[in-house]
Design a protein around this motif. Structure first.
Motif, PDB file in Angstrom:
ATOM      1  N   UNK A  49       0.821  -1.223   0.000  1.00 19.47           N
ATOM      2  CA  UNK A  49       0.000   0.000   0.000  1.00 19.47           C
ATOM      3  C   UNK A  49       0.849   1.265   0.000  1.00 19.47           C
ATOM      4  N   UNK A  50       2.023   1.216   0.644  1.00 18.93           N
ATOM      5  CA  UNK A  50       2.908   2.384   0.684  1.00 18.93           C
ATOM      6  C   UNK A  50       3.494   2.702  -0.684  1.00 18.93           C
ATOM      7  N   UNK A  51       3.443   1.729  -1.600  1.00 15.07           N
ATOM      8  CA  UNK A  51       3.984   1.950  -2.937  1.00 15.07           C
ATOM      9  C   UNK A  51       3.111   2.847  -3.801  1.00 15.07           C
ATOM     10  N   UNK A  52       1.890   3.067  -3.351  1.00 14.10           N
ATOM     11  CA  UNK A  52       0.974   3.981  -4.042  1.00 14.10           C
ATOM     12  C   UNK A  52       0.239   4.782  -2.978  1.00 14.10           C
ATOM     13  N   UNK A  53       0.993   5.510  -2.207  1.00 12.19           N
ATOM     14  CA  UNK A  53       0.472   6.163  -1.008  1.00 12.19           C
ATOM     15  C   UNK A  53      -0.621   7.181  -1.320  1.00 12.19           C
ATOM     16  N   UNK A  54      -0.535   7.818  -2.480  1.00 15.60           N
ATOM     17  CA  UNK A  54      -1.502   8.865  -2.832  1.00 15.60           C
ATOM     18  C   UNK A  54      -2.505   8.407  -3.884  1.00 15.60           C
ATOM     19  N   UNK A  55      -2.567   7.083  -4.063  1.00 20.78           N
ATOM     20  CA  UNK A  55      -3.524   6.535  -5.015  1.00 20.78           C
ATOM     21  C   UNK A  55      -2.953   6.266  -6.385  1.00 20.78           C
ATOM     22  N   UNK A  56      -1.684   6.598  -6.580  1.00 25.29           N
ATOM     23  CA  UNK A  56      -0.990   6.306  -7.842  1.00 25.29           C
ATOM     24  C   UNK A  56       0.431   5.884  -7.487  1.00 25.29           C
ATOM     25  N   UNK A  57       1.128   5.181  -8.380  1.00 29.93           N
ATOM     26  CA  UNK A  57       2.476   4.696  -8.059  1.00 29.93           C
ATOM     27  C   UNK A  57       3.408   5.827  -7.632  1.00 29.93           C
ATOM     28  N   UNK A  58       4.137   5.606  -6.554  1.00 24.71           N
ATOM     29  CA  UNK A  58       5.057   6.626  -6.047  1.00 24.71           C
ATOM     30  C   UNK A  58       6.053   7.136  -7.083  1.00 24.71           C
ATOM     31  N   UNK A  59       6.571   6.265  -7.988  1.00 24.29           N
ATOM     32  CA  UNK A  59       7.559   6.771  -8.952  1.00 24.29           C
ATOM     33  C   UNK A  59       7.058   7.931  -9.794  1.00 24.29           C
ATOM     34  N   UNK A  60       5.734   8.054  -9.931  1.00 19.91           N
ATOM     35  CA  UNK A  60       5.190   9.153 -10.723  1.00 19.91           C
ATOM     36  C   UNK A  60       5.559  10.505 -10.110  1.00 19.91           C
ATOM     37  N   UNK A  61       5.697  10.543  -8.787  1.00 25.83           N
ATOM     38  CA  UNK A  61       6.113  11.781  -8.129  1.00 25.83           C
ATOM     39  C   UNK A  61       7.507  12.198  -8.594  1.00 25.83           C
TER      40      UNK A  61
END
Length: 219
Positions: A80-92
């Protein structure tokens, strides 16, 4: 109002004076470092994003960054932490690091950013720092695995934060004798030891927490 008190066109527009180094000129090596670190972070974020998309397309796909139980990005991407904001973290990282790259490139070209820009960049790198330390905690104490691409992002975010912070502390305050300016000069002088100590602490925590997994790899 005296001549000394009268605002120059640059300061009135929020730009930094371009005359003397102490008044805000950015060293070339600072710009190069920002450009290089941002580029590395973007490559790592983009690679991890591609791996995440491949996993979404094929559940049986094994990411290229997953080598064993200890060094693997599978756990990070599927948690779940891998998409903390509802989308994959790498997108940040894919969205954020181009701003860093553009900053370094603009500085190399001789641009002088407005003070509001540096404040915004400071907010950005500070939020990024908090976020990656949350992910470091998650990796060590929740997942028990280290994602290679994630570690690259961690490794560039920390020095970016330190560099931008020392630069802003030194150059944003108008009073060179202020506490913030002195702190910035200290951080600039001891930047390498601060970074070395920072990484050593993270490395030590990783070894202590993941010792059993590390031992199992070589047993």
């Amino acid at each position: 109002m005296t001549t000394a008190e009268r605002a120059t066109p640059d300061t009135a527009a929020g730009l930094e004076p371009a005359s003397a180094p102490e008044s805000g000129a950015t060293p070339r090596r600072f710009a190069i470092a920002v450009l290089v670190l941002g580029s590395i972070g973007l490559v790592a974020s983009f690679a991890l994003m591609l791996e995440r998309l491949a996993v979404l397309a094929d559940d049986s796909y094994v990411p290229s960054c997953s080598f064993n139980a200890l060094v693997s990005c599978t756990e990070a991407m599927s948690s779940p932490q891998g998409a903390l904001f509802g989308f994959p973290n790498p997108l940040l990282g894919v969205l954020g690091f181009p701003v860093v790259i553009a900053t370094g490139a603009a500085l190399l070209a001789g641009a002088r950013m407005a003070r509001w820009y540096w404040v915004g960049l400071q907010v950005g790198v500070t939020l990024a720092l908090v976020f990656i330390h949350f992910l470091i905690f998650t990796s060590l104490y929740r997942l028990g695995a280290l994602c290679p691409y994630c570690m690259v992002v961690w490794a560039v975010t920390i020095p970016l934060f330190v560099m931008v912070t020392q630069r802003n502390l030194r150059l944003l305050p108008s009073d060179a004798s202020s506490g913030a300016a002195r702190a910035g000069r200290w951080l600039q002088a001891y930047q390498a030891p601060v970074l070395a100590a920072w990484f050593l602490v993270i490395g030590a925590l990783a070894v202590v927490q993941l010792w059993d997994a590390i031992f199992a790899l070589f047993a």
